[in-house]
Design a protein around this motif. Structure first.
Motif, PDB file in Angstrom:
ATOM      1  N   ARG A 177      -8.338  13.510 -18.972  1.00 27.05           N
ATOM      2  CA  ARG A 177      -9.102  14.429 -19.610  1.00 27.05           C
ATOM      3  C   ARG A 177      -8.958  15.743 -19.191  1.00 27.05           C
ATOM      4  NH1 ARG A 177     -14.663  11.777 -18.993  1.00 27.05           N
ATOM      5  NH2 ARG A 177     -14.855  12.849 -17.223  1.00 27.05           N
ATOM      6  N   ALA A 178      -8.816  16.174 -17.930  1.00 25.38           N
ATOM      7  CA  ALA A 178      -8.683  17.397 -17.563  1.00 25.38           C
ATOM      8  C   ALA A 178      -7.286  18.002 -17.939  1.00 25.38           C
ATOM      9  CB  ALA A 178      -8.440  17.376 -15.988  1.00 25.38           C
ATOM     10  N   SER A 179      -6.236  17.127 -18.316  1.00 24.63           N
ATOM     11  CA  SER A 179      -5.062  17.527 -18.841  1.00 24.63           C
ATOM     12  C   SER A 179      -5.007  18.153 -20.335  1.00 24.63           C
ATOM     13  CB  SER A 179      -3.966  16.815 -18.585  1.00 24.63           C
ATOM     14  OG  SER A 179      -4.150  15.616 -19.801  1.00 24.63           O
ATOM     15  N   GLY A 180      -5.933  17.617 -21.025  1.00 23.14           N
ATOM     16  CA  GLY A 180      -6.038  18.192 -22.314  1.00 23.14           C
ATOM     17  C   GLY A 180      -4.803  18.018 -23.175  1.00 23.14           C
ATOM     18  N   GLY A 181      -4.115  16.976 -22.705  1.00 24.50           N
ATOM     19  CA  GLY A 181      -2.845  16.945 -23.445  1.00 24.50           C
ATOM     20  C   GLY A 181      -1.659  18.034 -23.075  1.00 24.50           C
ATOM     21  N   LYS A 182      -1.958  18.736 -22.132  1.00 21.43           N
ATOM     22  CA  LYS A 182      -1.036  19.813 -21.885  1.00 21.43           C
ATOM     23  C   LYS A 182      -0.274  19.285 -20.540  1.00 21.43           C
ATOM     24  CE  LYS A 182      -4.193  23.193 -23.572  1.00 21.43           C
ATOM     25  NZ  LYS A 182      -4.888  24.501 -23.193  1.00 21.43           N
ATOM     26  N   ALA A 183      -0.449  18.187 -19.737  1.00 19.57           N
ATOM     27  CA  ALA A 183       0.398  17.943 -18.614  1.00 19.57           C
ATOM     28  C   ALA A 183       0.323  16.241 -18.613  1.00 19.57           C
ATOM     29  CB  ALA A 183      -0.555  18.234 -17.299  1.00 19.57           C
ATOM     30  N   LEU A 184       1.319  15.675 -18.070  1.00 20.34           N
ATOM     31  CA  LEU A 184       1.584  14.375 -17.663  1.00 20.34           C
ATOM     32  C   LEU A 184       0.501  13.883 -16.585  1.00 20.34           C
ATOM     33  CD1 LEU A 184       5.389  14.068 -18.055  1.00 20.34           C
ATOM     34  CD2 LEU A 184       3.805  13.660 -19.630  1.00 20.34           C
ATOM     35  N   VAL A 185       0.415  12.659 -16.591  1.00 23.96           N
ATOM     36  CA  VAL A 185      -0.496  12.137 -15.568  1.00 23.96           C
ATOM     37  C   VAL A 185       0.358  11.130 -14.640  1.00 23.96           C
ATOM     38  CG1 VAL A 185      -2.554  10.605 -14.800  1.00 23.96           C
ATOM     39  CG2 VAL A 185      -2.586  12.381 -16.794  1.00 23.96           C
ATOM     40  N   ALA A 186       0.541  11.525 -13.180  1.00 30.81           N
ATOM     41  CA  ALA A 186       0.945  10.346 -12.500  1.00 30.81           C
ATOM     42  C   ALA A 186      -0.117   9.754 -11.718  1.00 30.81           C
ATOM     43  CB  ALA A 186       1.900  11.277 -11.543  1.00 30.81           C
ATOM     44  N   GLY A 187       0.308   8.389 -11.521  1.00 31.50           N
ATOM     45  CA  GLY A 187      -0.475   7.625 -10.800  1.00 31.50           C
ATOM     46  C   GLY A 187       0.006   7.302  -9.370  1.00 31.50           C
ATOM     47  N   SER A 188      -0.950   8.019  -8.263  1.00 32.69           N
ATOM     48  CA  SER A 188      -0.812   8.066  -7.067  1.00 32.69           C
ATOM     49  C   SER A 188      -0.831   6.784  -6.475  1.00 32.69           C
ATOM     50  CB  SER A 188      -1.357   9.220  -6.350  1.00 32.69           C
ATOM     51  OG  SER A 188      -1.348   9.083  -4.911  1.00 32.69           O
ATOM     52  N   VAL A 189       0.168   6.295  -5.712  1.00 38.17           N
ATOM     53  CA  VAL A 189      -0.051   5.191  -4.767  1.00 38.17           C
ATOM     54  C   VAL A 189       0.475   5.370  -3.383  1.00 38.17           C
ATOM     55  CG1 VAL A 189       0.782   2.702  -4.259  1.00 38.17           C
ATOM     56  CG2 VAL A 189       0.524   3.541  -6.582  1.00 38.17           C
ATOM     57  N   GLY A 190      -0.409   5.275  -2.456  1.00 41.10           N
ATOM     58  CA  GLY A 190      -0.183   5.618  -0.933  1.00 41.10           C
ATOM     59  C   GLY A 190       0.238   4.331  -0.313  1.00 41.10           C
ATOM     60  N   PRO A 191       0.659   4.543   1.106  1.00 36.47           N
ATOM     61  CA  PRO A 191       0.721   3.287   1.930  1.00 36.47           C
ATOM     62  C   PRO A 191      -0.455   2.726   2.269  1.00 36.47           C
ATOM     63  CG  PRO A 191       0.988   5.274   3.035  1.00 36.47           C
ATOM     64  CD  PRO A 191       0.825   5.588   1.781  1.00 36.47           C
ATOM     65  N   THR A 192      -0.171   1.439   2.711  1.00 36.92           N
ATOM     66  CA  THR A 192      -1.638   0.679   3.033  1.00 36.92           C
ATOM     67  C   THR A 192      -2.344   1.027   4.436  1.00 36.92           C
ATOM     68  OG1 THR A 192      -0.037  -1.065   4.120  1.00 36.92           O
ATOM     69  CG2 THR A 192      -0.536  -1.100   1.700  1.00 36.92           C
ATOM     70  N   GLY A 193      -1.414   1.555   5.372  1.00 40.24           N
ATOM     71  CA  GLY A 193      -1.809   1.492   6.618  1.00 40.24           C
ATOM     72  C   GLY A 193      -1.272   0.568   7.535  1.00 40.24           C
ATOM     73  N   VAL A 194      -0.992  -0.355   6.904  1.00 40.30           N
ATOM     74  CA  VAL A 194      -0.232  -1.410   7.821  1.00 40.30           C
ATOM     75  C   VAL A 194       1.120  -1.084   8.160  1.00 40.30           C
ATOM     76  CG1 VAL A 194       0.217  -4.077   7.868  1.00 40.30           C
ATOM     77  CG2 VAL A 194      -1.957  -3.128   6.694  1.00 40.30           C
ATOM     78  N   VAL A 195       1.696  -1.384   9.080  1.00 37.56           N
ATOM     79  CA  VAL A 195       3.140  -1.163   9.698  1.00 37.56           C
ATOM     80  C   VAL A 195       3.671  -2.598   9.440  1.00 37.56           C
ATOM     81  CG1 VAL A 195       4.872  -0.850  11.382  1.00 37.56           C
ATOM     82  CG2 VAL A 195       2.660   0.329  11.434  1.00 37.56           C
ATOM     83  N   PRO A 196       4.565  -2.499   8.520  1.00 34.75           N
ATOM     84  CA  PRO A 196       5.315  -3.781   7.976  1.00 34.75           C
ATOM     85  C   PRO A 196       6.316  -4.399   9.122  1.00 34.75           C
ATOM     86  CG  PRO A 196       6.449  -1.946   6.856  1.00 34.75           C
ATOM     87  CD  PRO A 196       5.160  -1.435   7.703  1.00 34.75           C
ATOM     88  N   ASP A 197       6.200  -5.729   9.275  1.00 38.89           N
ATOM     89  CA  ASP A 197       6.884  -6.339  10.092  1.00 38.89           C
ATOM     90  C   ASP A 197       8.087  -7.260   9.394  1.00 38.89           C
ATOM     91  OD1 ASP A 197       8.101  -8.241  11.755  1.00 38.89           O
ATOM     92  OD2 ASP A 197       6.171  -8.704  12.851  1.00 38.89           O
ATOM     93  N   ILE A 198       9.286  -6.974   9.365  1.00 41.90           N
ATOM     94  CA  ILE A 198      10.578  -7.649   8.483  1.00 41.90           C
ATOM     95  C   ILE A 198      10.469  -9.162   8.757  1.00 41.90           C
ATOM     96  CG2 ILE A 198      12.000  -7.088  10.204  1.00 41.90           C
ATOM     97  CD1 ILE A 198      13.926  -6.615   7.759  1.00 41.90           C
ATOM     98  N   PHE A 199       9.940  -9.591  10.139  1.00 37.12           N
ATOM     99  CA  PHE A 199       9.952 -10.952  10.293  1.00 37.12           C
ATOM    100  C   PHE A 199       8.649 -11.699   9.931  1.00 37.12           C
ATOM    101  CE2 PHE A 199      12.699  -8.769  13.495  1.00 37.12           C
ATOM    102  CZ  PHE A 199      14.011  -9.418  13.030  1.00 37.12           C
ATOM    103  N   ASP A 200       7.708 -10.901   9.583  1.00 35.83           N
ATOM    104  CA  ASP A 200       6.312 -11.782   9.041  1.00 35.83           C
ATOM    105  C   ASP A 200       6.264 -11.868   7.403  1.00 35.83           C
ATOM    106  OD1 ASP A 200       3.830 -12.434   8.812  1.00 35.83           O
ATOM    107  OD2 ASP A 200       2.961 -11.022  10.279  1.00 35.83           O
ATOM    108  N   LYS A 201       6.802 -12.732   7.187  1.00 35.10           N
ATOM    109  CA  LYS A 201       6.830 -13.167   5.806  1.00 35.10           C
ATOM    110  C   LYS A 201       5.425 -13.181   5.043  1.00 35.10           C
ATOM    111  CE  LYS A 201      11.191 -13.693   6.000  1.00 35.10           C
ATOM    112  NZ  LYS A 201      12.085 -12.332   5.764  1.00 35.10           N
ATOM    113  N   SER A 202       4.437 -13.457   5.930  1.00 35.59           N
ATOM    114  CA  SER A 202       3.191 -13.780   5.269  1.00 35.59           C
ATOM    115  C   SER A 202       2.522 -12.308   4.906  1.00 35.59           C
ATOM    116  CB  SER A 202       2.212 -14.454   5.953  1.00 35.59           C
ATOM    117  OG  SER A 202       2.210 -13.989   7.336  1.00 35.59           O
TER     118      SER A 202
END
Length: 611
Positions: free
Chosen positions: A95-120
């Motif tokens: 709505r703010a763009s008024g058709g004058k800008a594209l909209v990018a959906g922001s996805v950030g990290p979860t805050g969890v440090v991933p462990d390559i050995f922890d499949k679950s």
């Protein structure tokens, strides 16, 4: 695939917005709140941020959904609002763009440090990312941007999940520490390669580091062969009186934006601590880097005009006295600044004094140093009427849109102005009103094409106009530019666009100038060397250290140091100028003198024996 972003990238540099969270904090939102939930509970604040970035020049608005995933929302008991928060975030940006800008959906990290050995755990993270990605796609974002990730394994999981359901543009951005590495020890070069291989269409960096460090890091990423994005923080945060502050100014970020673009970045913006004012500076630099917003074509197809009806401009030497001297003589011109008020008496007296010393041409600056002054066109007309001297009217691209520029050019011709120097213009941040809008509908190349068309009796729309102008038109160049190859490339484009002479920025270093002359041997138009007589040692130090593109050799500064100030320094400044002119006289087609602080008496001493 680049999807909706491709059209913008094809046109030039793309400008993203800046920070969301730190700006909301600066506008009074307590840090203990969930900022993503403001999409539901304070949508007015979020939409206002988006609108402010759009007005500042952002072409892409990023949703306020950075932490809108199950894990982070769960800390506030909001996990059941995940779809609503993401959907509202997209709707507010759209709505703010008024058709004058594209909209990018922001996805950030979860805050969890991933462990390559922890499949679950890895399976859980995939589910978390998939939920948010699907919510953003259901709300119809144009782009997905994965930003501020510190672990390559985690962003790999996120991008892989996105690629399963989205064939549009995906941007992958990592955050580096002060040693320019990710949390898992990856360099910028390696980050770019990995993000590309994970499936990102655009790779880059955001957050973590400030403008200066970003310039160092981003240069290593262009080797990946995909577009690169740079979104630094506004410096490093400091706590002042209980509030977290980012200290880098908009001007500072703007200056470093030039470095990102020169290094090869295609997309620029900001992260933590940046504001709409920062993005306004970024957008200004982006416009200057790629040229004006409106393109005047190289070759005009006149829809309503036959070849026989188009005017053929007269030869340069027949258009003005200045043109005649360009063709057959050696030019001496002096620059005059318009007065800051309405009284031009002193300026006109100075012009008459210069005329009595044999000066035949006066350059009239257009808003020099972005200071508010009498219009250059008005002063040029006053000089013509009172002293009968031809002027070279400076025309900048900064202050007027295409309609305004065309109107002023037609008016200038009607008032008897015959010569133009087409330049970009000093940025507004240097002057009285740093908040003033820089227009830049055209760059200097586009403006030269416009004047060339008017000289043929054509408007930019290719329609025939009644009558035609007959300007002698020139351009500027900076012989001491840091990126001389780019400066020379642009000069050749200016000549192609119609420049018939070139006036240089002030020259002090003979070696630098000779190198420049060697590089431009093929332009075949008159070169008029800029001469700025130094008035003191302090003046020399300031020019050398503070003015971009200007280099004063050590031996020149030493001479000015010994002379110091006052009359001895003024005489030494004249001697230095005369020596340089004598050395280059046979290599250029004239000189263009820029006396400082109204020291017009120095002009007479410099040109003694030449007129």
């Amino acid at each position: 695939m680049l999807g909706a972003l491709k059209e913008l990238l094809d046109k030039g540099v793309v400008v993203f917005d800046g920070a969301m969270g730190t700006l909301l904090y600066a506008r009074g939102v307590y840090i203990n709140q969930n900022f993503d939930a403001l999409n539901l509970f304070r949508p007015d604040l979020v939409e206002k941020v988006h609108r402010d970035y759009l007005l500042a020049g952002a072409m892409v608005l990023t949703t306020n959904t950075f932490g809108a995933n199950r894990i982070k929302l769960g800390r506030y008991g909001l996990e059941d609002k995940l779809k609503e928060i993401n959907k509202a975030g997209v709707a507010l940006a759209r709505r703010a763009s008024g058709g004058k800008a594209l909209v990018a959906g922001s996805v950030g990290p979860t805050g969890v440090v991933p462990d390559i050995f922890d499949k679950s755990q890895l399976a859980l993270l995939r589910d978390v990312f998939r939920e948010q990605i699907e919510a953003l796609l259901d709300a119809q974002v144009d782009i997905l941007v994965f930003e501020t990730f510190r672990h390559t394994l985690e962003i790999n999981l996120a991008i892989e999940e996105a690629r399963k359901v989205f064939d549009g543009c995906i941007i992958g951005q990592m955050a580096l520490d002060d040693s320019l590495q990710t949390a898992d020890g990856k360099s910028p070069e390696r980050v770019a390669q990995l993000l590309r291989d994970f499936g990102a269409d655009i790779v880059g960096l955001n957050c973590g580091i400030g403008p200066a460090k970003m310039a160092e890091a981003i240069s290593g990423m262009v080797c990946a062969g995909v577009p690169v994005i740079a979104q630094p923080n506004a410096g490093y945060p400091r706590r002042l009186e209980g509030r977290v502050m980012y200290m880098a100014t908009p001007e500072y970020l703007g200056e470093h934006t030039k470095q990102y673009l020169r290094a090869g970045a295609k997309i620029v913006g900001g992260c933590c601590g940046t504001t709409p004012e920062h993005i306004r500076q970024v957008a200004n630099e982006a416009r200057l880097f790629v040229g004006g917003k409106i393109e005047i074509p190289k070759e005009t197809v006149a829809i309503e005009v036959s070849d026989a009806e188009m005017r053929v401009p007269l030869p340069v030497e027949e258009r003005s006295e200045f043109g005649r001297v360009l063709k057959d003589g050696w030019v001496i011109s002096v620059e005059i600044d318009p007065p800051p008020g309405t009284d031009a008496t002193k300026v006109l007296e100075a012009v008459k004094g210069l005329a009595s010393a044999g000066i035949r041409f006066i350059n009239v600056a257009d808003g020099p140093r972005a200071m508010a002054r009498m219009s250059a066109l008005s002063l040029a007309k006053l000089i013509l009427d009172s002293a009968g001297i031809e002027t070279i009217l400076h025309v900048t691209c900064r202050d007027r849109n295409l309609l305004g520029i065309q109107a002023d050019l037609l008016g200038a011709w009607a008032l008897g102005i015959k010569n133009l120097l087409v330049i970009t213009g000093d940025p507004t941040k240097l002057g009285d009103y740093p908040m003033a809008t820089s227009v830049y509908d055209l760059d200097s190349i586009g403006l030269l094409r416009l004047v060339s068309m008017l000289n043929r009796g054509l408007e930019p729309s290719s329609r025939r106009m009644k009558g035609a102008t007959g300007f002698v038109k020139g351009c500027g160049v900076e012989p001491g530019a840091k990126d001389l190859d780019r400066e020379v490339e642009r000069l050749f484009k200016k000549v192609e666009a119609g420049a018939e002479f070139v006036m240089t920025q002030p020259v002090f270093d003979a070696e630098v100038f000779l190198n420049f002359l060697e590089k431009v041997k093929g332009i075949h138009i008159p070169i008029i060397m800029g001469v700025l007589p130094l008035v003191s040692y302090r003046n020399a130090e300031f020019l050398d250290n503070e003015v971009p593109g200007m280099h004063i050799p050590k031996d020149i500064k030493e001479r000015m140091r010994k002379a110091d100030k006052g009359e001895p320094a003024r005489r030494e400044g004249v001697a230095i100028a005369r020596e340089l002119v004598s050395q280059m006289k046979d290599k250029v087609n004239g000189i263009y003198i820029m006396p400082l602080l109204g020291h017009f008496e120095m002009v007479k001493e410099i040109v003694e024996g030449m007129v």
